[in-house]
Design an enzyme around this catalytic site. Structure first.
Site, PDB file in Angstrom:
ATOM      1  N   ARG A 113      11.739  -6.224   4.363  1.00  0.00           N
ATOM      2  CA  ARG A 113      11.400  -4.801   4.322  1.00  0.00           C
ATOM      3  C   ARG A 113      12.413  -3.956   5.099  1.00  0.00           C
ATOM      4  O   ARG A 113      12.839  -4.316   6.177  1.00  0.00           O
ATOM      5  CB  ARG A 113       9.991  -4.588   4.896  1.00  0.00           C
ATOM      6  CG  ARG A 113       9.611  -3.127   4.958  1.00  0.00           C
ATOM      7  CD  ARG A 113       8.169  -2.887   4.813  1.00  0.00           C
ATOM      8  NE  ARG A 113       7.402  -3.258   6.006  1.00  0.00           N
ATOM      9  CZ  ARG A 113       6.099  -3.023   6.122  1.00  0.00           C
ATOM     10  NH1 ARG A 113       5.437  -2.482   5.131  1.00  0.00           N
ATOM     11  NH2 ARG A 113       5.476  -3.376   7.206  1.00  0.00           N
ATOM     12  N   LYS A 162       0.827  -1.208   0.000  1.00  0.00           N
ATOM     13  CA  LYS A 162       0.000   0.000   0.000  1.00  0.00           C
ATOM     14  C   LYS A 162       0.865   1.263   0.000  1.00  0.00           C
ATOM     15  O   LYS A 162       0.589   2.202  -0.727  1.00  0.00           O
ATOM     16  CB  LYS A 162      -0.889   0.059   1.258  1.00  0.00           C
ATOM     17  CG  LYS A 162      -1.829  -1.104   1.422  1.00  0.00           C
ATOM     18  CD  LYS A 162      -2.705  -0.911   2.663  1.00  0.00           C
ATOM     19  CE  LYS A 162      -1.951  -0.961   3.989  1.00  0.00           C
ATOM     20  NZ  LYS A 162      -1.494  -2.309   4.372  1.00  0.00           N
ATOM     21  N   ARG A 213      -0.119  -9.401  13.293  1.00  0.00           N
ATOM     22  CA  ARG A 213      -0.708  -8.343  12.464  1.00  0.00           C
ATOM     23  C   ARG A 213      -1.613  -8.925  11.384  1.00  0.00           C
ATOM     24  O   ARG A 213      -2.645  -8.355  11.052  1.00  0.00           O
ATOM     25  CB  ARG A 213       0.394  -7.507  11.812  1.00  0.00           C
ATOM     26  CG  ARG A 213       1.006  -6.522  12.786  1.00  0.00           C
ATOM     27  CD  ARG A 213       2.361  -6.061  12.326  1.00  0.00           C
ATOM     28  NE  ARG A 213       2.312  -5.176  11.175  1.00  0.00           N
ATOM     29  CZ  ARG A 213       3.354  -4.940  10.381  1.00  0.00           C
ATOM     30  NH1 ARG A 213       4.504  -5.529  10.607  1.00  0.00           N
ATOM     31  NH2 ARG A 213       3.227  -4.134   9.368  1.00  0.00           N
ATOM     32  N   ARG A 270      11.659  -2.343  10.745  1.00  0.00           N
ATOM     33  CA  ARG A 270      10.634  -1.914  11.697  1.00  0.00           C
ATOM     34  C   ARG A 270      10.479  -2.967  12.789  1.00  0.00           C
ATOM     35  O   ARG A 270      10.450  -4.156  12.511  1.00  0.00           O
ATOM     36  CB  ARG A 270       9.305  -1.753  10.971  1.00  0.00           C
ATOM     37  CG  ARG A 270       8.928  -0.315  10.753  1.00  0.00           C
ATOM     38  CD  ARG A 270       7.816  -0.193   9.773  1.00  0.00           C
ATOM     39  NE  ARG A 270       6.605  -0.895  10.194  1.00  0.00           N
ATOM     40  CZ  ARG A 270       5.467  -0.838   9.525  1.00  0.00           C
ATOM     41  NH1 ARG A 270       5.385  -0.130   8.425  1.00  0.00           N
ATOM     42  NH2 ARG A 270       4.418  -1.495   9.947  1.00  0.00           N
ATOM     43  N   ARG A 320      -9.284   0.853   9.020  1.00  0.00           N
ATOM     44  CA  ARG A 320      -8.835  -0.511   9.269  1.00  0.00           C
ATOM     45  C   ARG A 320      -9.813  -1.285  10.118  1.00  0.00           C
ATOM     46  O   ARG A 320      -9.505  -2.394  10.563  1.00  0.00           O
ATOM     47  CB  ARG A 320      -7.519  -0.437  10.016  1.00  0.00           C
ATOM     48  CG  ARG A 320      -6.301  -0.863   9.230  1.00  0.00           C
ATOM     49  CD  ARG A 320      -5.099  -0.565  10.104  1.00  0.00           C
ATOM     50  NE  ARG A 320      -3.990  -1.404   9.818  1.00  0.00           N
ATOM     51  CZ  ARG A 320      -2.893  -0.990   9.190  1.00  0.00           C
ATOM     52  NH1 ARG A 320      -2.807   0.230   8.735  1.00  0.00           N
ATOM     53  NH2 ARG A 320      -1.896  -1.818   9.012  1.00  0.00           N
TER      54      ARG A 320
HETATM   55  P1  ADP Z   1       1.238  -2.156   7.632  1.00  0.00           P
HETATM   56  O1  ADP Z   1       0.177  -1.815   6.643  1.00  0.00           O
HETATM   57  O2  ADP Z   1       2.464  -2.681   6.995  1.00  0.00           O
HETATM   58  O3  ADP Z   1       0.764  -3.002   8.766  1.00  0.00           O
HETATM   59  P2  ADP Z   1       1.172   0.513   8.819  1.00  0.00           P
HETATM   60  O4  ADP Z   1       2.356   1.397   8.858  1.00  0.00           O
HETATM   61  O5  ADP Z   1       0.028   0.915   7.992  1.00  0.00           O
HETATM   62  O6  ADP Z   1       1.779  -0.871   8.363  1.00  0.00           O
HETATM   63  O7  ADP Z   1       0.646   0.271  10.321  1.00  0.00           O
HETATM   64  C1  ADP Z   1       1.492  -0.096  11.365  1.00  0.00           C
HETATM   65  C2  ADP Z   1       0.710  -0.224  12.669  1.00  0.00           C
HETATM   66  O8  ADP Z   1       0.130   1.038  13.017  1.00  0.00           O
HETATM   67  C3  ADP Z   1      -0.481  -1.184  12.616  1.00  0.00           C
HETATM   68  O9  ADP Z   1      -0.086  -2.520  12.848  1.00  0.00           O
HETATM   69  C4  ADP Z   1      -1.364  -0.622  13.736  1.00  0.00           C
HETATM   70  O10 ADP Z   1      -0.892  -1.012  15.016  1.00  0.00           O
HETATM   71  C5  ADP Z   1      -1.150   0.872  13.618  1.00  0.00           C
HETATM   72  N1  ADP Z   1      -2.182   1.487  12.733  1.00  0.00           N
HETATM   73  C6  ADP Z   1      -1.975   2.067  11.514  1.00  0.00           C
HETATM   74  N2  ADP Z   1      -3.136   2.502  10.978  1.00  0.00           N
HETATM   75  C7  ADP Z   1      -4.112   2.184  11.873  1.00  0.00           C
HETATM   76  C8  ADP Z   1      -5.526   2.348  11.917  1.00  0.00           C
HETATM   77  N3  ADP Z   1      -6.215   2.916  10.900  1.00  0.00           N
HETATM   78  N4  ADP Z   1      -6.198   1.882  12.997  1.00  0.00           N
HETATM   79  C9  ADP Z   1      -5.547   1.305  14.026  1.00  0.00           C
HETATM   80  N5  ADP Z   1      -4.229   1.109  14.057  1.00  0.00           N
HETATM   81  C10 ADP Z   1      -3.497   1.543  13.002  1.00  0.00           C
END
Ligand code: ADP
Ligand code: ZN
Length: 213
Positions: A123, A13, A166, A155, A88
């Site tokens: 990554r 994404k 996750r 990360r 999400r």
């Molecule tokens: P990825 O898509 O690779 O999991 P992100 O950088 O989008 O990575 O998200 C990393 C973490 O940040 C998620 O695992 C979650 O804990 C938190 N997070 C990100 N966006 C949201 C959201 N919309 N709602 C709740 N938690 C979020």
């Protein structure tokens, strides 16, 4: 143009939203990046979010909904935006609708779980938000960001156990959001490819076809 990007963690994404952003000239709002920046800056928000992120769980809805409200009303977003990583959960999708935000398309990048686990292990990211993969999208100089020259790192939540957690969180809480937008006729699905450029081509084709319909 208001666009949402969906997909499992590591589906690509972030990379694709960067490219669509460059092509269409509208900013990306990536909740994950905003949360990580808050953690780094040790703000109140960062302190609240950290334990959830490290555990592979979703940060509570009210926190991320607050972030989104603030971002999309900013001047930079007046011609539209790309949401990467939001909504999400169903409550987040409902909150977005209640903000009166029109959604033009929801792009879903489809990648199998096995591939996800494999990808996350390679990554590498930068504090500037850039993201790389040792095999699929290497930086020009190993371990160094192409954009800002800073050192790349893994990360913390890309650790194998956290990746599995996750993925579980994704299937339980985020996958229903796909159905939510499919019901509204907004879902556009693209198969994630091995090559980043191939996914970009499919993505741009699918989006322009959908938006012209
Ligand atoms: P990825 O898509 O690779 O999991 P992100 O950088 O989008 O990575 O998200 C990393 C973490 O940040 C998620 O695992 C979650 O804990 C938190 N997070 C990100 N966006 C949201 C959201 N919309 N709602 C709740 N938690 C979020
Ligand atoms: Zn960088």
């Amino acid at each position: 143009m208001n666009l949402i990007l969906m997909g499992a963690p590591g589906a690509g994404k972030g990379t694709q939203s960067e490219r669509i952003s460059a092509k269409w000239g509208i900013p990306v709002i990536a909740t994950g990046d905003i949360l990580r920046a808050a953690i780094k800056a040790e703000t109140e928000l960062g302190k609240r979010a950290r334990s959830y992120i490290d555990a592979g769980q979703l940060v509570p809805d009210e926190i991320v909904i607050g972030i989104i409200k603030e971002s999309i009303t900013s001047d930079a977003c007046k011609n539209g935006f790309i949401l990467d990583g939001f909504p999400r959960s169903i409550p987040q999708a409902i909150a977005l609708e209640e903000m009166g935000i029109r959604v033009d398309a929801v792009l879903f990048i489809d990648v199998e779980d096995e591939k996800i686990v494999q990808r996350m292990s390679g990554r590498r990211v930068c504090t500037c938000g850039a993201s790389y993969h040792v095999d699929y999208k290497p930086s020009q100089k190993e371990g160094v960001c192409d954009k800002c020259g800073a050192a790349l790192f893994v990360r913390k939540d890309d650790a194998p156990e956290t990746v599995l957690k996750r993925l579980m969180t994704y299937h339980e809480q985020t996958e229903p959001v796909k159905a939510y937008y499919a019901q509204r006729g907004l879902l556009v699905t693209v198969q994630g490819q091995e090559g980043v450029d191939d996914t970009t081509r499919l993505t741009l084709e699918a989006l322009s076809r959908f938006l012209k319909r």
